[in-house]
Design an enzyme around this catalytic site. Sequence first.
Site, PDB file in Angstrom:
ATOM      1  N   GLY A  32      19.231  56.296  40.303  1.00 45.85           N
ATOM      2  CA  GLY A  32      20.343  55.347  40.203  1.00 45.85           C
ATOM      3  C   GLY A  32      21.499  56.031  39.489  1.00 45.85           C
ATOM      4  N   VAL A  33      22.432  55.228  38.986  1.00 47.59           N
ATOM      5  CA  VAL A  33      23.634  55.808  38.386  1.00 47.59           C
ATOM      6  C   VAL A  33      23.291  56.772  37.251  1.00 47.59           C
ATOM      7  CG1 VAL A  33      23.997  53.798  36.839  1.00 47.59           C
ATOM      8  CG2 VAL A  33      25.912  55.270  37.400  1.00 47.59           C
ATOM      9  N   LYS A  54      11.290  56.835  43.437  1.00 46.79           N
ATOM     10  CA  LYS A  54       9.995  56.401  43.981  1.00 46.79           C
ATOM     11  C   LYS A  54      10.142  55.706  45.326  1.00 46.79           C
ATOM     12  CE  LYS A  54       9.282  52.047  41.483  1.00 46.79           C
ATOM     13  NZ  LYS A  54       8.319  51.288  40.696  1.00 46.79           N
ATOM     14  N   GLY A  68      31.149  45.069  39.158  1.00 45.27           N
ATOM     15  CA  GLY A  68      31.979  46.231  38.923  1.00 45.27           C
ATOM     16  C   GLY A  68      31.593  47.000  37.689  1.00 45.27           C
ATOM     17  N   GLU A 133      36.028  39.458  34.012  1.00 46.30           N
ATOM     18  CA  GLU A 133      34.741  38.750  34.038  1.00 46.30           C
ATOM     19  C   GLU A 133      34.515  38.091  32.693  1.00 46.30           C
ATOM     20  OE1 GLU A 133      31.681  41.533  35.107  1.00 46.30           O
ATOM     21  OE2 GLU A 133      31.771  40.971  37.216  1.00 46.30           O
ATOM     22  N   HIS A 253      20.251  35.830  34.234  1.00 43.75           N
ATOM     23  CA  HIS A 253      21.490  35.470  34.931  1.00 43.75           C
ATOM     24  C   HIS A 253      21.347  34.035  35.422  1.00 43.75           C
ATOM     25  CE1 HIS A 253      24.905  35.549  37.606  1.00 43.75           C
ATOM     26  NE2 HIS A 253      25.256  36.700  37.064  1.00 43.75           N
ATOM     27  N   ARG A 299      26.726  33.492  29.785  1.00 41.03           N
ATOM     28  CA  ARG A 299      25.568  33.440  30.692  1.00 41.03           C
ATOM     29  C   ARG A 299      24.377  32.683  30.117  1.00 41.03           C
ATOM     30  NH1 ARG A 299      25.294  39.555  33.304  1.00 41.03           N
ATOM     31  NH2 ARG A 299      27.138  39.231  34.566  1.00 41.03           N
ATOM     32  N   HIS A 358      17.544  39.385  34.617  1.00 44.07           N
ATOM     33  CA  HIS A 358      18.575  40.198  35.254  1.00 44.07           C
ATOM     34  C   HIS A 358      18.668  41.604  34.679  1.00 44.07           C
ATOM     35  CE1 HIS A 358      22.179  41.065  37.413  1.00 44.07           C
ATOM     36  NE2 HIS A 358      22.948  41.104  36.337  1.00 44.07           N
ATOM     37  N   ARG A 393      24.117  41.785  26.658  1.00 49.95           N
ATOM     38  CA  ARG A 393      24.961  42.777  27.338  1.00 49.95           C
ATOM     39  C   ARG A 393      26.241  42.132  27.842  1.00 49.95           C
ATOM     40  NH1 ARG A 393      25.261  44.595  33.211  1.00 49.95           N
ATOM     41  NH2 ARG A 393      24.454  42.518  33.564  1.00 49.95           N
ATOM     42  N   LEU A 399      26.664  49.791  34.263  1.00 48.22           N
ATOM     43  CA  LEU A 399      26.988  50.959  35.095  1.00 48.22           C
ATOM     44  C   LEU A 399      27.699  51.991  34.221  1.00 48.22           C
ATOM     45  CD1 LEU A 399      28.227  49.177  38.364  1.00 48.22           C
ATOM     46  CD2 LEU A 399      26.114  50.483  38.095  1.00 48.22           C
TER      47      LEU A 399
END
Length: 559
Positions: A32-33, A54, A68, A133, A253, A299, A358, A393, A399
Amino acid sequence: MNPLFDQRRYLIPFRSGLLPQIFTGVLVIGGGVAGLRAALAAAERGAEVILLTKGPFEQTATAWAQGGVAAALEPGDTFESHVQDTLTAGAGLCDRDVVQMVVEEGAERVRELFEWGMRVDAGDDGKPTPGIEGGHSARRIYHAGGDSTGAEIQRLLTERVRAHAAIRVFEKCFALDLVTPSDEPGSPVMGAITHHPRYGLQMIWARSTILASGGAGGVYRETTNPPQATADGLAMAYRAGAEIADAAFVQFHPTALYLAGAPRLLISEAIRGEGAHLVDTSGHRFMRDVHELGELAPRDVVSQAIVRQMHKQGGRHVWLDCRHIERFAERFPGIASRLKQFELDPQRDAIPVHPAAHYTIGGVRTDADGRTSVPGLYAAGEAACTGLHGANRLASNSLLEGLVFGDRAGRKATNGNGFTSGGGGAPSSPPVPIVSDIRPSDHAELDLADVRSSLRSAMWRNAGLVRNGPRLTDLAEMLGFWAKYTLDKIFDEPMGWETQNLLLAGAIIARSAAWREESRGCHVRDDCTGTDDAFCAHDAWRRGRDEPTRTPVGEALVS
Ligand SMILES: Cc1cc2nc3c(=O)[nH]c(=O)nc-3n(C[C@H](O)[C@H](O)[C@H](O)COP(=O)(O)OP(=O)(O)OC[C@H]3O[C@@H](n4cnc5c(N)ncnc54)[C@H](O)[C@@H]3O)c2cc1C
């Protein structure tokens, strides 16, 4: 936690000398990132790199990210404002130095993505057009393809990794365990034992190993995470003696699609930002009774209000009503097309939604360079706990964290430890023989799917959105009982290994949640409401220890 969880050092029996041997300078577990960025950073410094995934490349949480990536790049925005927003969300548990570093270096990392050719959404003048956001006080969320930011970042970084001559990619190659010369915690990591469907078991020896294996969402019945999020990294690091910090903190979430049999597709916050209403079974907009920001409340507030409303009315979900949002499919093309697969048209139908696990805030504890408490082992991305997110978070900061810590861990992993400049760094022979002896179990065969589903339901009920001491104690007993006849087995394929990892991760989360007798950020207990200064610290647990190490906020996570 039942002592059984601390007994097994490896998932399978093996003798390293009898397996095929592969050598590399840096082994990166995860594509991933965080893993991609780490591989690039290590390769740029002259290391030979092997990167494992994997599943297929695109099956990562990264590729699923919608909203984003946050960066304070616009005139009028400041690093300090981004830092403050992150600290506010983190409810007293963020490490300020780490936040400052990520915000500043993150801006560079995001600018670098633009230079590398990220197809970021831009205005007619070609300038990127950041959005806003919940929790951010400025427009700083850079997105691509409307709601497909993660897929674009995954594409861009994957292409660069594939084009780099020093990086070998092993797709569909499952890392079972990190290998160490001795079973005692603190023994250095020297690579991993892996399984590939075509090549079988292999030893990959590396001077440095970077764990970038993503989160643990799969431990919960309701999760927005891809099926790969089975906490393998967390579990293998724990078995190898690394410290796992802040495991109690799991972000839920509020709005995941809730249809029997359908994956819990995330219905982005941005849709509520565009004016979508949350309504209960009688059509009432209940969030207006709960918070002055209504549907745009934080959230955890929205998630808990949804659960309360469902309990009151006996429903299994609430509805997200977007029918009044114009040009929905143009603004949210990814979500609209996924909903269409289930015959849902947001312009015509209200969408059934329910909260879901989430983001895994806790993880393998690292310092600001991604170093863990075990020599030779680094961690980055959702697998790590760096002190950035604290107890909750801030949206679009993950990201960013993956980019910054991937880069830092990749660079640090090529320092010292036998690396010479431009030398690739791969050891030329196995450093030590490693033997894992495990006696086959005499317990009965298992229905693995049933164990998994029982575990995920128990975690959802007892360590979900609202927790308390008695329910966490019940959970620990259940997990301990299942461990007796699940952890003693020797499996020969990923479904079994993942189930064992999920069980261990569940027990680690439950133990941290039971220890934290307060409510803070996304950890909510109805028997200990409010924060307690006595718990304003990171809790880190290690195999074989009954008590956590407590690190006051702001002190280096790894000394
Ligand atoms: C639906 C959704 C939407 C999101 N939206 C946003 C957003 O808008 N902005 C934001 O900042 N964050 C968002 N997030 C969170 C963010 O996407 C993740 O936290 C981040 O992408 C994690 O990156 P990673 O590199 O740590 O792990 P991942 O991207 O999950 O990659 C993990 C990698 O590890 C590999 N792996 C795992 N176990 C093994 C093993 N045993 N052996 C070999 N390989 C293994 C996997 O194959 C995979 O390649 C979202 C998450 C989800 C699920």
